[in-house]
Design an enzyme around this catalytic site. Sequence first.
Site, mmCIF file in Angstrom:
data_model
loop_
_atom_site.group_PDB
_atom_site.id
_atom_site.type_symbol
_atom_site.label_atom_id
_atom_site.label_comp_id
_atom_site.label_asym_id
_atom_site.label_seq_id
_atom_site.Cartn_x
_atom_site.Cartn_y
_atom_site.Cartn_z
ATOM 1 N N TYR A 119 0.840 -1.203 0.000
ATOM 2 C CA TYR A 119 0.000 0.000 0.000
ATOM 3 C C TYR A 119 0.876 1.254 0.000
ATOM 4 C CZ TYR A 119 -3.480 3.460 1.350
ATOM 5 O OH TYR A 119 -4.298 4.567 1.371
ATOM 6 N N VAL A 120 0.564 2.161 -0.923
ATOM 7 C CA VAL A 120 1.230 3.464 -1.006
ATOM 8 C C VAL A 120 0.142 4.525 -0.830
ATOM 9 C CG1 VAL A 120 2.641 5.000 -2.464
ATOM 10 C CG2 VAL A 120 2.899 2.515 -2.682
ATOM 11 N N GLY A 175 7.343 5.615 -8.016
ATOM 12 C CA GLY A 175 8.306 4.507 -7.948
ATOM 13 C C GLY A 175 8.366 3.808 -6.590
ATOM 14 N N ILE A 176 7.565 4.273 -5.613
ATOM 15 C CA ILE A 176 7.673 3.703 -4.257
ATOM 16 C C ILE A 176 7.180 2.253 -4.223
ATOM 17 C CG2 ILE A 176 6.829 3.902 -1.870
ATOM 18 C CD1 ILE A 176 6.920 6.944 -2.189
ATOM 19 N N SER A 212 7.081 0.061 -6.651
ATOM 20 C CA SER A 212 8.068 -0.810 -7.326
ATOM 21 C C SER A 212 9.286 -1.024 -6.441
ATOM 22 C CB SER A 212 8.545 -0.180 -8.637
ATOM 23 O OG SER A 212 7.474 0.222 -9.395
ATOM 24 N N ASN A 222 -9.507 -4.505 -8.844
ATOM 25 C CA ASN A 222 -8.428 -3.516 -8.733
ATOM 26 C C ASN A 222 -7.532 -3.540 -9.980
ATOM 27 O OD1 ASN A 222 -6.544 -1.722 -7.837
ATOM 28 N ND2 ASN A 222 -6.207 -2.712 -5.847
ATOM 29 N N TYR A 249 1.165 -4.920 -11.203
ATOM 30 C CA TYR A 249 1.837 -6.211 -10.981
ATOM 31 C C TYR A 249 2.236 -6.860 -12.311
ATOM 32 C CZ TYR A 249 0.552 -6.292 -5.995
ATOM 33 O OH TYR A 249 0.439 -6.024 -4.667
HETATM 34 C C1 LIG Z 1 -0.547 -0.355 -6.747
HETATM 35 C C2 LIG Z 1 0.446 0.536 -5.986
HETATM 36 C C3 LIG Z 1 1.087 -0.263 -4.863
HETATM 37 C C4 LIG Z 1 1.526 1.004 -6.969
HETATM 38 O O1 LIG Z 1 2.479 1.764 -6.261
HETATM 39 P P1 LIG Z 1 3.096 3.086 -6.911
HETATM 40 O O2 LIG Z 1 4.153 3.592 -6.006
HETATM 41 O O3 LIG Z 1 2.011 4.006 -7.265
HETATM 42 O O4 LIG Z 1 3.712 2.463 -8.262
HETATM 43 P P2 LIG Z 1 5.041 2.924 -9.010
HETATM 44 O O5 LIG Z 1 5.142 4.406 -8.969
HETATM 45 O O6 LIG Z 1 6.192 2.141 -8.485
HETATM 46 O O7 LIG Z 1 4.697 2.478 -10.485
HETATM 47 C C5 LIG Z 1 5.305 1.373 -11.124
HETATM 48 C C6 LIG Z 1 4.726 1.186 -12.481
HETATM 49 O O8 LIG Z 1 3.351 0.808 -12.377
HETATM 50 C C7 LIG Z 1 2.552 1.751 -13.058
HETATM 51 N N1 LIG Z 1 1.395 2.076 -12.233
HETATM 52 C C8 LIG Z 1 1.394 2.479 -10.968
HETATM 53 N N2 LIG Z 1 0.160 2.745 -10.549
HETATM 54 C C9 LIG Z 1 -0.617 2.504 -11.611
HETATM 55 C C10 LIG Z 1 -1.981 2.625 -11.830
HETATM 56 N N3 LIG Z 1 -2.794 3.078 -10.856
HETATM 57 N N4 LIG Z 1 -2.460 2.278 -13.049
HETATM 58 C C11 LIG Z 1 -1.635 1.835 -14.036
HETATM 59 N N5 LIG Z 1 -0.311 1.724 -13.875
HETATM 60 C C12 LIG Z 1 0.173 2.051 -12.687
HETATM 61 C C13 LIG Z 1 3.388 3.003 -13.206
HETATM 62 O O9 LIG Z 1 2.999 3.722 -14.359
HETATM 63 C C14 LIG Z 1 4.765 2.457 -13.310
HETATM 64 O O10 LIG Z 1 5.066 2.068 -14.604
HETATM 65 P P3 LIG Z 1 6.395 2.642 -15.337
HETATM 66 O O11 LIG Z 1 7.538 2.174 -14.488
HETATM 67 O O12 LIG Z 1 6.337 1.999 -16.669
HETATM 68 O O13 LIG Z 1 6.229 4.117 -15.323
HETATM 69 C C15 LIG Z 1 -0.258 1.803 -5.431
HETATM 70 O O14 LIG Z 1 -0.919 2.453 -6.468
HETATM 71 C C16 LIG Z 1 -1.246 1.524 -4.296
HETATM 72 O O15 LIG Z 1 -0.892 1.489 -3.123
HETATM 73 N N6 LIG Z 1 -2.525 1.326 -4.647
HETATM 74 C C17 LIG Z 1 -3.559 1.091 -3.654
HETATM 75 C C18 LIG Z 1 -3.367 -0.231 -2.927
HETATM 76 C C19 LIG Z 1 -3.244 -1.391 -3.863
HETATM 77 O O16 LIG Z 1 -3.972 -1.471 -4.845
HETATM 78 N N7 LIG Z 1 -2.299 -2.288 -3.549
HETATM 79 C C20 LIG Z 1 -2.003 -3.447 -4.358
HETATM 80 C C21 LIG Z 1 -2.979 -4.533 -4.211
HETATM 81 S S1 LIG Z 1 -2.999 -5.281 -2.618
#
Ligand SMILES: CC(C)(COP(=O)(O)OP(=O)(O)OC[C@H]1O[C@@H](n2cnc3c(N)ncnc32)[C@H](O)[C@@H]1OP(=O)(O)O)[C@@H](O)C(=O)NCCC(=O)NCCS
Length: 172
Positions: free
Chosen positions: A94-95, A103-104, A106, A132, A139
């Site tokens: 979760y972010v 990038g957090i 990842s 989701n 992922y």
């Molecule tokens: C899913 C989650 C963990 C991603 O974390 P984040 O820090 O936003 O992701 P990053 O910045 O590391 O992004 C990594 C890649 O994923 C892509 N990405 C991230 N969020 C995205 C989104 N909402 N939709 C599409 N692509 C996404 C980014 O574009 C990036 O791609 P790139 O490297 O080609 O630019 C975050 O959005 C989150 O906490 N969401 C709510 C909780 C959740 O869904 N958790 C996972 C399921 S339990």
Amino acid sequence: MSYIIRPWALEDLKAVMRLVRESASLHKALDQVKTTPEILRDEGFRKDATFGCLVAEVSPEQRSKEGDAIVAYQFHYLTYCTWDGRILFGEDLYVQPEFRGKGIGSSLLATAAKVALAKRCSQIRFISAAWNQPATDFYAKLGALNVTIRNSWNLCSIEEEHIRRLAEPATE
Ligand SMILES: CC(C)(COP(=O)(O)OP(=O)(O)OC[C@H]1O[C@@H](n2cnc3c(N)ncnc32)[C@H](O)[C@@H]1OP(=O)(O)O)[C@@H](O)C(=O)NCCC(=O)NCCS
């Protein structure tokens, strides 16, 4: 945005618990959260800890609206497959909304991958909600396969009341 990814420490308990509750809210399951900071402390910091937790910490000037520097977390624990051996199970990732797309997420998974390699795991497994799509896309970019579809798996759970009933003949 500067941040570090590190294993959690005792002083992170409250911030992590708040993020756990935020994550549960996202799943409309806040009423199902029964853990407390004390439970997480007892399970997570004893010698044979039940789970590991990684956190993302931003610099003081980039703190969240609530004033916290811990803005994301990833929980994991070891599980075992008779076919594949050790597996790292990713329980939660979760972010906070204002820190997404930087990038957090990842970086947290990259560090979890290092943990998996250090523990000689052959897979990282996790559950992702079918609704989701952003998480599914995230992922997939990191190489995850949907094994529920590929292997036609169902996720099952025997909940506490049924565990008790099931155990009764064995404890007589
Ligand atoms: C899913 C989650 C963990 C991603 O974390 P984040 O820090 O936003 O992701 P990053 O910045 O590391 O992004 C990594 C890649 O994923 C892509 N990405 C991230 N969020 C995205 C989104 N909402 N939709 C599409 N692509 C996404 C980014 O574009 C990036 O791609 P790139 O490297 O080609 O630019 C975050 O959005 C989150 O906490 N969401 C709510 C909780 C959740 O869904 N958790 C996972 C399921 S339990």
